[in-house]
Write a protein that holds these residues in place. Sequence first.
Motif, short mmCIF file in Angstrom:
data_model
loop_
_atom_site.label_atom_id
_atom_site.label_comp_id
_atom_site.label_asym_id
_atom_site.label_seq_id
_atom_site.Cartn_x
_atom_site.Cartn_y
_atom_site.Cartn_z
N GLY A 188 0.79 -1.22 0.00
CA GLY A 188 0.00 0.00 0.00
C GLY A 188 0.83 1.27 0.00
N ILE A 189 2.04 1.22 -0.56
CA ILE A 189 2.93 2.39 -0.58
C ILE A 189 3.47 2.57 -1.99
N GLY A 214 -0.43 10.46 5.27
CA GLY A 214 0.43 9.33 4.95
C GLY A 214 1.44 9.66 3.87
N ARG A 215 2.01 10.87 3.94
CA ARG A 215 2.98 11.31 2.93
C ARG A 215 4.35 11.52 3.57
N MET A 216 5.39 11.20 2.81
CA MET A 216 6.76 11.39 3.28
C MET A 216 7.59 11.95 2.14
N ARG A 234 1.28 6.73 1.07
CA ARG A 234 0.40 5.63 1.47
C ARG A 234 -0.91 5.79 0.72
N GLU A 235 -1.20 4.86 -0.15
CA GLU A 235 -2.47 4.90 -0.87
C GLU A 235 -2.75 3.53 -1.47
N PRO A 368 2.38 8.49 9.39
CA PRO A 368 1.07 8.73 10.02
C PRO A 368 0.13 9.52 9.11
N GLU A 369 -1.16 9.30 9.31
CA GLU A 369 -2.18 10.01 8.55
C GLU A 369 -2.43 11.42 9.09
N HIS A 370 -2.20 11.63 10.41
CA HIS A 370 -2.58 12.89 11.04
C HIS A 370 -1.39 13.53 11.75
N LYS A 371 -1.49 14.82 11.97
CA LYS A 371 -0.39 15.56 12.58
C LYS A 371 -0.07 15.05 13.99
#
Length: 411
Positions: A188-189, A214-216, A234-235, A368-371
């Motif tokens: 999933g990446i 989910g971004r880096m 992440r998607e 992570p999805e959130h801050k």
Amino acid sequence: MTHEAENPSLKVLVCGGGIAGQALAYWLARGGHRVTVVERFPALRATGAQVDLRGQGIDAIRRMGLLDVIRNKLVDEAGVALVDARGKARATIMANTSGRGRQTLTSEYEIMRGDLVRILHDATKADVNHVFGISVDRFEQDGKRVVAHYSDGSSGEFDLLVGADGQGSRVRRAILPAGAPDPYRRVGIHMAYWFVPRIATDSNIRDTYNAPGGRMIMRRSHNPTETQVYFVLREESQEASAVHRESIERRKEFWADRFRDAGWQTGRFLEGLAATDDLYSHEVVQVRTDTWSKGRVVLVGDAAYCPSPYSGMGISGGLVGAYVLAGEINRSPHDLAGALANYDRTLRPFVDTIQAQVKPRVLRLSMPEHKVGIDALHSVAALACFLHIPDFVARRAKEDRGGDWLLPEYP
């Protein structure tokens, strides 16, 4: 009985002139075999981003006598920093250069993929026939030979055909039995990278930035003028999986759309994305299959057992696999079926170990999805670095990512 009768010289075709293919050609040529490497690109594909050597891969290179040559081409990357939106380092994990234990996030042996390909090619070019600009469209085999049909309409007969053609291997598709499970284990990446001009603030520490969703983004600099940019996402959508096969314009649009509001140095990196003609993107997968060979056809490297970039052992796995495959062939060239069976039996425990290092749940925690999750990740990493835990664990470890599996000895 003559020595030649006891140890016949085989005619071998290697499909793919990347790292695993070149390493295999080196060892087979050392064994006295007649090796041809075909590469679909019109010239040596000495391109790509930064890669590393770890564990048994370092040992494989040492046995080739190339470790000092590689040391002269290493990238100066001292460690990895987790940075916030202002570019401030929240935690920094340095490379383990003690010569003991295991490598950290940055290996002691970081090198550009193109430099490693050139080093391996230079070590084989005098003894191996390299043919560029063609590929194997199809092949057929019987008990005595395999016939390869090339994209230019010509053909050739060989004792053995090797698929070293990467995670999307056409050779693998041809030998998998009907109804075989999908060889791809998806996590999933998705990942893309390209180069941008280096600026004064680009140091020898790799910067890693997390953005919500989910971004880096990673930035690492490999020479005085260039910096590598990595976007990681992440998607789990059909669009994300399909976009890597579309035009460069469509891929640029996809990555710009997903990251436009990410923050940090995104604006700079997107300007570089718009200007580049050299964008690489792919879905992060592992290749897992029970079938590494069929008759006189065998797979090596990512074509057989891609462990994914997150294993840290993709390059090392290919080097080790090439060493073992050639070692078994050189030891029993008169018994190819037995050699290929021993290759599978000997190498599979190592492959199982490096593939098991990749745990999708842990990967998701690092993106992570959130801050609030990003803040928690930074806080935990900062505390661990303050207590010198990463350095302590790396230096005290008895094994690197390949575990306690030892590289076999071959005559």
